[in-house]
Enzyme design. Structure first.
Site, mmCIF file in Angstrom:
data_model
loop_
_atom_site.group_PDB
_atom_site.id
_atom_site.type_symbol
_atom_site.label_atom_id
_atom_site.label_comp_id
_atom_site.label_asym_id
_atom_site.label_seq_id
_atom_site.Cartn_x
_atom_site.Cartn_y
_atom_site.Cartn_z
ATOM 1 N N ASP A 1 42.984 41.077 39.575
ATOM 2 C CA ASP A 1 42.622 40.718 38.205
ATOM 3 C C ASP A 1 41.572 39.634 38.190
ATOM 4 O OD1 ASP A 1 43.917 37.843 37.656
ATOM 5 O OD2 ASP A 1 45.193 39.007 39.007
ATOM 6 N N GLY B 1 44.447 34.511 42.135
ATOM 7 C CA GLY B 1 44.339 35.817 41.496
ATOM 8 C C GLY B 1 43.387 36.712 42.265
ATOM 9 N N GLU B 2 42.746 37.650 41.562
ATOM 10 C CA GLU B 2 41.828 38.637 42.152
ATOM 11 C C GLU B 2 42.555 39.691 42.982
ATOM 12 O OE1 GLU B 2 38.747 36.838 44.506
ATOM 13 O OE2 GLU B 2 38.124 35.458 42.922
ATOM 14 N N GLY B 3 43.845 39.454 43.256
ATOM 15 C CA GLY B 3 44.574 40.318 44.166
ATOM 16 C C GLY B 3 44.704 39.720 45.560
#
Lengths: 390, 390
Positions: free
Chosen positions: A189, A355-357
């Protein structure tokens, strides 16, 4: 639920296979190691068998990370020190391969897809005014539902139709990735301000107080933290009032949903929570997670944004939980609240809050390793190793 | 210390480079993410810079796992339900590629070397009476110092000369692996009964009581656990008495050692502790760890057996600690006691208690990922991403 990829995924979803899990645990006891000595990896291998519905489960060889990007009207309340344009700038960075998720995806052998589901500002052009050329194996999926959400402190994040469009975007992408051979899905995300709607959704779906589930996001001062708690409290009150009004008007949103006890406002459906408190990327992630589970793939979940989406998905379809692997414990308190509500234990706990995975991606070798152990280890019999003296 | 690979490694060892670590942390703050958002990986990246003495540090591309195997005379006391032959049988299993460490090494792209430093029984022949053919990339290093240790409850594990021979075997292997291009070393071990000498060494070098550092090993009953605690207590008393006698006779073992406060018996040197309480694989691991550190490589450490070796190594050469990365927290209480004494935090906590290097191996992608982040992530400037609004 209107027809579309998300409705299809919900209809296709089946419970994970408890018998395959039992076979996996029995198999673990015959492998050349003391029973139980591989700890969490043994339970994980059994979950992977249950997910695939077969023992031993296939070893994932083509993990996909989908990074869903969206903007947040609530940024206007001052909940984050970062400017909104950073979302679009980071999309460009993802496509150029320079972000943390790109590096970690390369490390674990995953490919990255970036999805614009609600970015508010244009993705910066590359040199010469052209679109940023995507790095090898990288691509941008354009599924923009709207240019960022409404400000949840004062208005709904999105309409019910927009929520469904974002759910569809996520489920559609999952199906496309499966079609391309992806055999493990990782959630990612990006969205400046997105810990605010995530915390609001976690509060709404677990019944916790805003203050309990609010975190420091990218790093905010005490003063901004207090402001953020207040914003989330206002959003929750507003959403509850809207749900009550909607219920009174007999206009509750679509789905004949399973509503777990965690949902506080009587009459609030998970879809109404999603539309009111939003996050276009959160909605898309919920669709993606259900899509992965419907395809019987393990879905490795990142931090609080993905976990808020998982709460929505689990409220709509409890069977989805059997497919979720929590990659890590983010430092956001809302992540821990969601993990407890979903009754899943994270694999890693490294103090990540990016975040970002990234946290989920780091767990991929553990997931693949767990599957490989079940497939590739020798049994006592086959290896000629003596078993316990009785 | 007599001349040899271990003495050479001790002489070559330098402190990790604090300035390189500082540069790494400053670099982290310019990468496209909120400062500190990568949590433990940022500190790990700084440690890797300190280890290599340069920023950014090289990304490990050729990790090596050395599995040191030895047997333990103390097995005669009934401390483990497994027969001694399992050590040799597992060596054959390692060479055939069927053990957990083989599977996990393949998963993380590491190669495995098996070292017989003290196996008591013959490694079973393969089909047709031949040596077990080693799987691709696998090999057995024959450095057998003696056919298993003495029973530490009643006699020294080994002589001082044998301890030095095992230390040399470990340091020699580290140097050989470095010569072959290994750029990250992982510790591995195999030896039925080896949590007993490990717990004894941890108790001796941290000052903890036997009961506090004794675990269930491969899985033992309450009754065997009590027996095991008693055996370790006897071994510690015997070793202390031997040290006192040795000191009185002016016959203390070689090294002019740094003796940290943890060492209980005044006059006991780390080498005397090692020889009395033993573990040939523990001694070899201590040599291996110092050898890796001397070559400025990160050494990823597994569970209580490796950590007992690290306590010996750190007592001899405190600078070694800067090169250690604790891969995981084993369920053995002695592992946690050693981690606390060494002041290092493990990366993973997955309930593993297998040994072989499995927990350390699983951490390799985290280590490599941390190095890659520092090398491969874009900076705010380079990616055209806005920084914090001030």
């Amino acid at each position: 639920m209107r027809a579309g990829p998300f409705a299809d995924a919900l209809a296709a979803l089946r419970p994970a296979d408890a018998e395959a899990a039992r076979l996996a645990l029995a198999r673990q006891d015959r492998l050349t190691k003391p029973a139980g000595a591989l700890g969490r990896l043994e339970a994980l291998s059994a979950q992977l068998a249950a997910v695939a519905g077969t023992c031993p489960p296939p070893v994932p060889v083509r993990p996909a990370v989908a990074v869903f990007a969206g903007d947040h009207g609530v940024l206007a309340e001052g909940v984050s020190p970062w400017p909104q344009e950073v979302t679009a700038q980071m999309v460009a960075n993802f496509l150029a391969g320079g972000a943390a998720i790109n590096v970690l995806a390369r490390e674990v052998g995953a490919f990255v897809v970036v999805v614009d589901v609600g970015v508010a500002t244009p993705v910066p052009a590359g040199p010469g005014g052209h679109d940023v050329p995507a790095g090898e194996g990288l691509r941008l999926v354009k599924s923009n539902v709207r240019l960022g959400t409404g400000n949840i402190a004062v208005e709904p994040a999105m309409t019910g139709d927009e929520a469904l469009a974002a759910l569809d975007a996520g489920a559609r992408l999952a199906a496309e990735l499966v079609g391309e051979g992806a055999d493990l899905l990782v959630t990612g995300d990006m969205g400046i301000g997105n810990t605010t709607p995530s915390a609001a959704i976690v509060a709404a779906l677990t019944g916790r107080a805003a203050r309990e589930v609010t975190g420091r996001g990218t790093g905010i001062s005490d003063e901004v933290f207090e402001l953020k708690v207040g914003v989330i409290e206002r959003a929750l009150l507003r959403a509850e009032a809207a749900a009550a009004a909607g219920a009174a008007a007999g206009a509750a949103a679509g789905a004949a949903a399973a509503t777990p006890s965690g949902i506080t406002a009587a009459g609030t459906t998970p879809l109404a929570v999603l539309a009111e408190l939003g996050g276009l990327e959160i909605a898309a992630l919920a669709g993606y997670v259900v899509g992965g589970a419907a395809a019987r793939l393990p879905v490795v979940v990142d931090g609080v944004i993905a976990l808020a989406a998982c709460l929505v998905a689990a409220a709509l379809a409890p069977d989805v939980v059997g497919y979720l692997v929590a990659g890590h414990r983010s430092t956001e308190p809302g992540a821990t609240a969601a993990l407890e509500s979903l009754r899943i234990e994270p694999l890693l706990d490294l103090g990540l809050r990016l975040g970002e995975g990234t946290g989920a991606c780091l767990a991929v070798p553990l997931v693949r390793g767990a599957a490989r152990l079940l497939s590739e280890m020798a049994s006592f019999d086959a290896a000629g190793v003596s078993t316990l003296e009785s």
